[in-house]
Design a protein around this motif. Structure first.
Motif, PDB file in Angstrom:
ATOM      1  N   SER A 313      37.861  34.525  31.583  1.00 29.65           N
ATOM      2  CA  SER A 313      36.785  35.524  31.591  1.00 29.65           C
ATOM      3  C   SER A 313      35.440  34.823  31.480  1.00 29.65           C
ATOM      4  O   SER A 313      35.271  33.915  30.661  1.00 29.65           O
ATOM      5  CB  SER A 313      36.953  36.498  30.428  1.00 29.65           C
ATOM      6  N   PHE A 314      34.519  35.256  32.314  1.00 30.76           N
ATOM      7  CA  PHE A 314      33.172  34.680  32.326  1.00 30.76           C
ATOM      8  C   PHE A 314      32.214  35.738  31.791  1.00 30.76           C
ATOM      9  O   PHE A 314      32.151  36.842  32.339  1.00 30.76           O
ATOM     10  CB  PHE A 314      32.745  34.322  33.748  1.00 30.76           C
ATOM     11  N   GLY A 315      31.494  35.417  30.725  1.00 27.29           N
ATOM     12  CA  GLY A 315      30.529  36.379  30.195  1.00 27.29           C
ATOM     13  C   GLY A 315      29.119  35.857  30.390  1.00 27.29           C
ATOM     14  O   GLY A 315      28.882  34.648  30.328  1.00 27.29           O
ATOM     15  N   VAL A 316      28.173  36.776  30.638  1.00 29.88           N
ATOM     16  CA  VAL A 316      26.780  36.320  30.728  1.00 29.88           C
ATOM     17  C   VAL A 316      26.273  36.081  29.313  1.00 29.88           C
ATOM     18  O   VAL A 316      26.684  36.743  28.373  1.00 29.88           O
ATOM     19  CB  VAL A 316      25.889  37.346  31.469  1.00 29.88           C
ATOM     20  N   GLU A 324      25.655  40.366  41.274  1.00 27.93           N
ATOM     21  CA  GLU A 324      26.267  39.767  42.463  1.00 27.93           C
ATOM     22  C   GLU A 324      25.964  38.268  42.520  1.00 27.93           C
ATOM     23  O   GLU A 324      26.761  37.486  43.012  1.00 27.93           O
ATOM     24  CB  GLU A 324      25.764  40.449  43.739  1.00 27.93           C
ATOM     25  N   LYS A 325      24.816  37.909  42.001  1.00 26.41           N
ATOM     26  CA  LYS A 325      24.453  36.496  42.017  1.00 26.41           C
ATOM     27  C   LYS A 325      25.407  35.700  41.098  1.00 26.41           C
ATOM     28  O   LYS A 325      25.877  34.622  41.460  1.00 26.41           O
ATOM     29  CB  LYS A 325      22.996  36.335  41.569  1.00 26.41           C
ATOM     30  N   ASN A 326      25.675  36.271  39.913  1.00 22.06           N
ATOM     31  CA  ASN A 326      26.638  35.626  39.006  1.00 22.06           C
ATOM     32  C   ASN A 326      27.991  35.475  39.699  1.00 22.06           C
ATOM     33  O   ASN A 326      28.615  34.417  39.656  1.00 22.06           O
ATOM     34  CB  ASN A 326      26.889  36.476  37.750  1.00 22.06           C
ATOM     35  N   ILE A 349      29.579  43.241  31.423  1.00 16.50           N
ATOM     36  CA  ILE A 349      29.103  41.949  30.919  1.00 16.50           C
ATOM     37  C   ILE A 349      30.073  40.796  31.149  1.00 16.50           C
ATOM     38  O   ILE A 349      29.828  39.675  30.715  1.00 16.50           O
ATOM     39  CB  ILE A 349      28.772  42.034  29.409  1.00 16.50           C
ATOM     40  N   SER A 350      31.182  41.079  31.815  1.00 13.30           N
ATOM     41  CA  SER A 350      32.068  39.941  32.088  1.00 13.30           C
ATOM     42  C   SER A 350      32.857  40.121  33.371  1.00 13.30           C
ATOM     43  O   SER A 350      33.001  41.231  33.885  1.00 13.30           O
ATOM     44  CB  SER A 350      33.021  39.711  30.909  1.00 13.30           C
ATOM     45  N   ASP A 372      26.149  28.162  32.441  1.00 13.66           N
ATOM     46  CA  ASP A 372      25.689  29.503  32.825  1.00 13.66           C
ATOM     47  C   ASP A 372      26.465  30.631  32.155  1.00 13.66           C
ATOM     48  O   ASP A 372      25.961  31.741  32.056  1.00 13.66           O
ATOM     49  CB  ASP A 372      25.834  29.671  34.352  1.00 13.66           C
ATOM     50  N   PHE A 373      27.689  30.362  31.771  1.00 14.82           N
ATOM     51  CA  PHE A 373      28.534  31.464  31.277  1.00 14.82           C
ATOM     52  C   PHE A 373      29.267  31.068  29.999  1.00 14.82           C
ATOM     53  O   PHE A 373      29.573  29.893  29.784  1.00 14.82           O
ATOM     54  CB  PHE A 373      29.597  31.821  32.332  1.00 14.82           C
ATOM     55  N   ALA A 374      29.581  32.089  29.210  1.00 12.04           N
ATOM     56  CA  ALA A 374      30.527  31.883  28.104  1.00 12.04           C
ATOM     57  C   ALA A 374      31.908  32.103  28.705  1.00 12.04           C
ATOM     58  O   ALA A 374      32.154  33.140  29.315  1.00 12.04           O
ATOM     59  CB  ALA A 374      30.262  32.888  27.002  1.00 12.04           C
TER      60      ALA A 374
END
Ligand code: ASP
Ligand code: MG
Length: 419
Positions: A313-316, A324-326, A349-350, A372-374
């Motif tokens: 899982s990628f979180g901001v 969309e950029k993420n 958020i993820s 860039d991500f958690a």
């Protein structure tokens, strides 16, 4: 003209080889067939280990001797009276194998892997073709490396279809007007006459390549299961055989993780509308499964288990939402590292993906995105897919399991659970 494929289990010892010859005989006496054979039993695993032991400077000779003794035993059982030539051929093959192993290096691992591991099929087809001849089946041994041309993508050779089709039509087709042909699954060859392999369990794919190039009337894969079942009988108590399936249906099942046939097998056959039969070498009289472009109204739910999955899982990091950029950044990184997404889901958020557990690539992914991500990981998961689901089947598969992710479309239910 028919193409038959026999896997490792169907030639794992002398009585298995005799059984397969019994299956081939009535067909081959009517009309020559092309027979594609894998390495015997668990030979491919043994060859992988042999190579790794050599490269890790471990003692390898015992395992090499085991492998040789295993094949010699089969030869002695199949050719008790004569067969001096086949024993010489075995002797020479094992000398060649030892040479290949002891000249392998870590630097050229993938290339050397193909040279070593491809020997399993070469040796197995020597034995099988000599035995078929002994039982009175007119046949010839053929080196698949001269006919299935690939690039130098070691361990996953990409087939040069035009070249292979031209040569197979020109040289193999005329042979088949005279007698049957026995050749190897799993291996191809490069312009420079090096062996390549087509990916583990790739003999089905080889058989499909030959069937396509020969415009065969059908391909039959002989297995130790009765055909294509709606679930793996090792994992599910009550299973059902599909008498018929469409190419699409079968291809999708392999995509979701069904291992009964190699995923690349279907496409070449579907392109030429060549029917694929999956039948039992243990009960050769039963009809098994036919895969064709048939349209079917009703399909029993298929349950497919894909083990060794990982949820990432990628979180901001900044309390904004996933954009969309993420997504584009994440997908680029996945594509660059050749990480295949088996399921994905997006929230505010993820963004989560389910992928095969492959530690080296996943570490690289973490390195490239952690600024860039958690990033959170959950390992040792299983992805369960139910195609053409009904409520009862869903309840059966999720039964008391811890669910991490779930998805439902009109025909497909997927759930990620702990293994
Ligand atoms: N012998 C190879 C393997 O075990 C290819 C095959 O069996 O299809 O991966
Ligand atoms: Mg095999």
């Amino acid at each position: 003209m028919k193409v038959f494929k026999f896997g490792g289990a169907s030639v794992k010892d002398a009585s298995a080889v005799k059984n397969m010859a019994g299956i081939v005989l009535p067909y081959a006496t009517k009309q020559p067939i092309l027979v594609v054979v894998s390495a015997m039993g668990k030979t491919t695993n043994a060859l992988e280990k042999l190579l790794d032991d050599w490269l890790d400077q471990q003692q390898y000779a015992d395992n090499l001797n085991h492998l040789k003794a295993y094949h010699l035993q089969i030869a002695q059982d199949l050719f008790p009276a004569n067969g001096a030539a086949i024993f010489q051929q075995l002797e020479a093959s094992f000398i060649q194998l030892e040479h290949l192993v002891t000249h392998a290096s870590k630097e050229k691992y993938d290339e050397d892997y193909d040279q070593v591991v491809g020997m399993g099929e070469v040796i197995s087809t020597y034995l099988v073709s000599a035995y078929l001849q002994q039982t009175g089946i007119a046949c010839q041994w053929l080196d698949a490396r001269e006919f299935i041309r690939t690039d130098t993508r070691w361990r996953e050779g990409k087939v040069d279809w035009d070249w292979s089709e031209k040569l197979i039509t020109k040289e193999v087709l005329p042979l088949l007007s005279m007698h049957s042909v026995v050749t190897q699954g799993f291996i191809g060859g490069t312009v420079g006459k090096k062996t390549t392999t087509l990916g583990r369990e790739g003999s089905d794919y080889s058989a499909a390549i030959f069937a396509y190039c020969l415009k065969a009337e059908s391909l039959t894969i002989w297995k130790d299961v009765p055909g294509i079942l709606n679930a793996d009988p090792k994992l599910v108590e009550e299973t059902h055989l599909y008498p018929q399936l469409s190419y699409n249906e079968a291809a999708e099942m392999t995509y979701y993780g069904a291992t009964v046939i190699h995923p690349k097998t279907i496409k070449p056959l579907a392109n030429r509308k060549i029917p694929l039969y999956v039948r039992s070498f243990i009960h050769p009289a039963s009809i098994g499964t036919q895969i064709s472009d048939a349209k079917l109204d009703y399909i029993i739910p298929a349950i497919i288990f894909k083990p060794h999955q990982c949820l990432i899982s990628f979180g901001v990091r900044d309390f904004t939402f996933i954009t969309e950029k993420n997504l584009s950044t994440i997908l680029h990184a996945l594509a660059n590292l050749n990480i295949k997404i088996n399921m994905m889901q997006n929230s505010a958020i993820s963004f989560s993906i389910c992928t095969d557990q492959q530690s080296r690539r996943i570490i690289a992914l973490k390195e490239s995105l952690q600024d860039d991500f958690a990033i959170y990981f959950n390992e040792n998961l299983q992805l369960i897919t139910v195609k053409h689901y009904d409520e009862a089947t869903i309840q059966q598969v999720i039964d008391r399991k811890e669910i991490l992710l779930e998805q439902k479309t009109r025909h497909t239910f997927q759930v990620l659970v702990r293994e």
